[in-house]
Motif scaffolding. Structure first.
Motif, mmCIF file in Angstrom:
data_model
loop_
_atom_site.group_PDB
_atom_site.id
_atom_site.type_symbol
_atom_site.label_atom_id
_atom_site.label_comp_id
_atom_site.label_asym_id
_atom_site.label_seq_id
_atom_site.Cartn_x
_atom_site.Cartn_y
_atom_site.Cartn_z
ATOM 1 N N ARG A 143 -8.021 3.527 5.775
ATOM 2 C CA ARG A 143 -7.827 4.774 4.920
ATOM 3 C C ARG A 143 -8.979 5.775 5.180
ATOM 4 N N GLU B 124 -0.745 10.534 5.624
ATOM 5 C CA GLU B 124 -1.743 9.989 5.128
ATOM 6 C C GLU B 124 -2.861 10.029 5.919
ATOM 7 N N ILE C 28 -6.135 8.374 7.965
ATOM 8 C CA ILE C 28 -6.519 7.282 8.045
ATOM 9 C C ILE C 28 -7.560 7.377 9.282
ATOM 10 N N GLN D 109 1.003 -1.259 -0.125
ATOM 11 C CA GLN D 109 -0.034 -0.070 -0.024
ATOM 12 C C GLN D 109 0.985 1.168 -0.033
#
Ligand code: FES
Length: 138
Positions: free
Chosen positions: A137, A126, A128, A64
């Protein structure tokens, strides 16, 4: 007496070379610059069980291209696993940093900032969410 190389043996040999080049190191498949798009992924995609992310450490999810960390108990963060120096995949999380095998850059697990170069830019964060026992996610 040696046997002349047949077309088949030549093709097999060249295929082995191609596989070696494509796969790179066997040590976790890291150390190879990535050419895929950053931030790819579907919202809600299951990333990792919370139990697999150690407190004060993290887990690199190579497929990922994301690293999930837990700087403090119950506090989860995620960053791109693509080094900002020359785009290698980071390989490990140890002693509070996310480490790149290519040239030794280290990034802090709490915010992705650079602890040691040559990288000069932080790992992008990122988004999450923690859904029960799973990090996903956002
Ligand atoms: S690509 Fe990570 S330190 Fe160079």
């Amino acid at each position: 007496m040696t046997t002349p190389a047949t077309r088949r043996t030549v093709l097999l040999a060249s295929g082995a070379v191609a596989l070696t080049v494509a796969c790179g190191s066997e040590e976790g498949g890291t150390g190879t610059p990535s050419d895929t798009t950053e931030g790819a992924g579907t919202p809600g995609q299951e990333l990792v069980p919370v139990a697999d992310v150690p407190v004060g450490g993290g887990t690199v999810l190579g497929a990922q291209e994301i690293v999930v960390t837990q700087p403090e108990a119950g506090e989860f963060k995620a960053f791109s696993a693509i080094c900002t120096h020359q785009r290698c995949l980071v390989s490990e999380v140890a002693d509070g940093t996310i480490n790149c095998p290519c040239h030794g850059s280290r990034f802090r697990i709490a915010d992705g900032s650079v602890e040691r170069g040559p990288a000069t830019r932080p790992l992008p964060e990122e988004r999450i969410t923690v859904d029960g026992n799973t990090v996903r996610r956002a």
